[in-house]
Design a protein around this motif. Structure first.
Motif, mmCIF file in Angstrom:
data_model
loop_
_atom_site.group_PDB
_atom_site.id
_atom_site.type_symbol
_atom_site.label_atom_id
_atom_site.label_comp_id
_atom_site.label_asym_id
_atom_site.label_seq_id
_atom_site.Cartn_x
_atom_site.Cartn_y
_atom_site.Cartn_z
ATOM 1 N N CYS A 1 0.849 -1.196 0.000
ATOM 2 C CA CYS A 1 0.000 0.000 0.000
ATOM 3 C C CYS A 1 0.886 1.249 0.000
ATOM 4 N N PHE A 2 0.842 1.994 -1.123
ATOM 5 C CA PHE A 2 1.679 3.178 -1.222
ATOM 6 C C PHE A 2 1.121 4.330 -0.376
ATOM 7 N N SER A 3 -0.201 4.344 -0.162
ATOM 8 C CA SER A 3 -0.798 5.387 0.690
ATOM 9 C C SER A 3 -0.333 5.230 2.131
ATOM 10 N N TYR A 4 -0.180 3.974 2.557
ATOM 11 C CA TYR A 4 0.326 3.713 3.905
ATOM 12 C C TYR A 4 1.715 4.307 4.096
ATOM 13 N N GLN B 1 -7.579 2.352 5.788
ATOM 14 C CA GLN B 1 -7.054 2.015 7.109
ATOM 15 C C GLN B 1 -7.117 0.517 7.393
ATOM 16 N N GLU B 2 -7.841 0.092 8.422
ATOM 17 C CA GLU B 2 -7.837 -1.309 8.836
ATOM 18 C C GLU B 2 -8.419 -2.238 7.770
ATOM 19 N N SER B 3 -9.338 -1.733 6.939
ATOM 20 C CA SER B 3 -9.978 -2.578 5.929
ATOM 21 C C SER B 3 -9.185 -2.650 4.621
ATOM 22 N N CYS B 4 -8.037 -1.989 4.564
ATOM 23 C CA CYS B 4 -7.212 -1.995 3.355
ATOM 24 C C CYS B 4 -6.750 -3.414 3.039
ATOM 25 N N ARG B 5 -6.839 -3.779 1.774
ATOM 26 C CA ARG B 5 -6.444 -5.125 1.360
ATOM 27 C C ARG B 5 -5.038 -5.159 0.772
ATOM 28 N N THR C 1 -3.919 -9.399 6.230
ATOM 29 C CA THR C 1 -4.029 -9.229 4.781
ATOM 30 C C THR C 1 -3.569 -10.482 4.047
ATOM 31 N N LEU C 2 -2.470 -11.080 4.494
ATOM 32 C CA LEU C 2 -1.961 -12.293 3.860
ATOM 33 C C LEU C 2 -2.881 -13.484 4.119
ATOM 34 N N GLN C 3 -3.423 -13.576 5.322
ATOM 35 C CA GLN C 3 -4.323 -14.678 5.649
ATOM 36 C C GLN C 3 -5.609 -14.585 4.836
ATOM 37 N N GLU C 4 -6.064 -13.363 4.565
ATOM 38 C CA GLU C 4 -7.256 -13.190 3.732
ATOM 39 C C GLU C 4 -7.000 -13.634 2.297
ATOM 40 N N ARG C 5 -5.729 -13.593 1.864
ATOM 41 C CA ARG C 5 -5.364 -14.091 0.531
ATOM 42 C C ARG C 5 -5.003 -15.576 0.568
ATOM 43 N N GLN C 6 -5.279 -16.201 1.720
ATOM 44 C CA GLN C 6 -5.087 -17.639 1.919
ATOM 45 C C GLN C 6 -3.624 -18.072 1.764
ATOM 46 N N VAL C 7 -2.700 -17.181 2.139
ATOM 47 C CA VAL C 7 -1.292 -17.557 2.181
ATOM 48 C C VAL C 7 -1.060 -18.353 3.468
ATOM 49 N N PRO C 8 -0.560 -19.582 3.370
ATOM 50 C CA PRO C 8 -0.364 -20.398 4.574
ATOM 51 C C PRO C 8 0.627 -19.750 5.543
#
Length: 201
Positions: free
Chosen positions: A39-42, A55-59, A92-99
């Motif tokens: 996230c470049f805005s971050y 913010q917290e909901s950023c993917r 964010t990584l867990q939501e993308r199903q990264v183990p």
């Protein structure tokens, strides 16, 4: 991974010795759509979320982009995250199903992805005229574009063209010689329980 087609593809690309975890790591590095972008805005503004409107909901990953480029001096108090296991990057990584077992090895992958984006596949230029008898410079980096089958430089590329993102060699006289069993050496190197490897003859 074990179907006849995939087994043939792995053999053709010298990947048959890699286990599932190692193959996943290789594929994650070579397909930018599998991992969330930074996230470049971050990375702009102040506060916990920088200037990110979501913010917290950023993917996207709330991670220091200068750290991934190798230009951040975190020791002098950078306010950005440098750890994928902090709450927001981890979620964010867990939501993308990264183990979870792969997350610990992702920072080098993100650094490689960032390097490929910022380099633009540019090659170094030299002032003046080059001698046709000049010795070729020693290649000390692996070309990530070649791994992705997209290097446009061919034999003129100043980086090593290798099928894998690592290559084990031994100094031999004025040059280097590739070691056999590259995959096994890399596997042992990545195993924290091993602090040496016996030479095989």
């Amino acid at each position: 991974m074990t179907s006849a087609h995939n087994a043939r593809v792995r053999r053709e690309n010298h990947l048959q010795e890699l286990d599932r975890s190692e193959l996943c790591t290789l594929l994650l590095q070579n397909d930018s759509t599998l991992l969330p972008p930074v996230c470049f805005s971050y990375n702009r503004g102040d506060g916990e979320y920088g200037s990110c409107p979501d913010q917290e909901s950023c993917r996207r990953l709330h991670l220091c982009d200068r750290y991934l480029k190798g230009t951040c001096r975190a020791e002098v108090g950078c306010p950005r995250s440098h750890d994928l296991f902090e709450p927001h990057p981890l979620k964010t990584l867990q939501e993308r199903q990264v183990p979870n077992e792969l997350i610990g090895s992702l920072l080098p992958i993100f650094k490689n992805i960032q390097a490929m984006k910022t380099s633009g596949n540019k090659q170094p230029t030299h002032a003046g005229h080059e001698s046709t008898t000049r010795k070729a410079p020693e290649k000390t980096e692996i070309c990530m574009y070649f791994i992705k089958s997209s290097c446009k430089q061919g034999d003129k590329c100043w980086k090593e063209h290798c099928k894998l993102p690592y290559k084990w060699e031994v100094k031999s006289g004025n040059g280097w010689s590739a070691l056999p069993e590259n995959e096994n050496i890399e596997r042992d190197f990545c195993d924290p329980s091993k602090d040496y490897r016996c030479a095989e003859h």
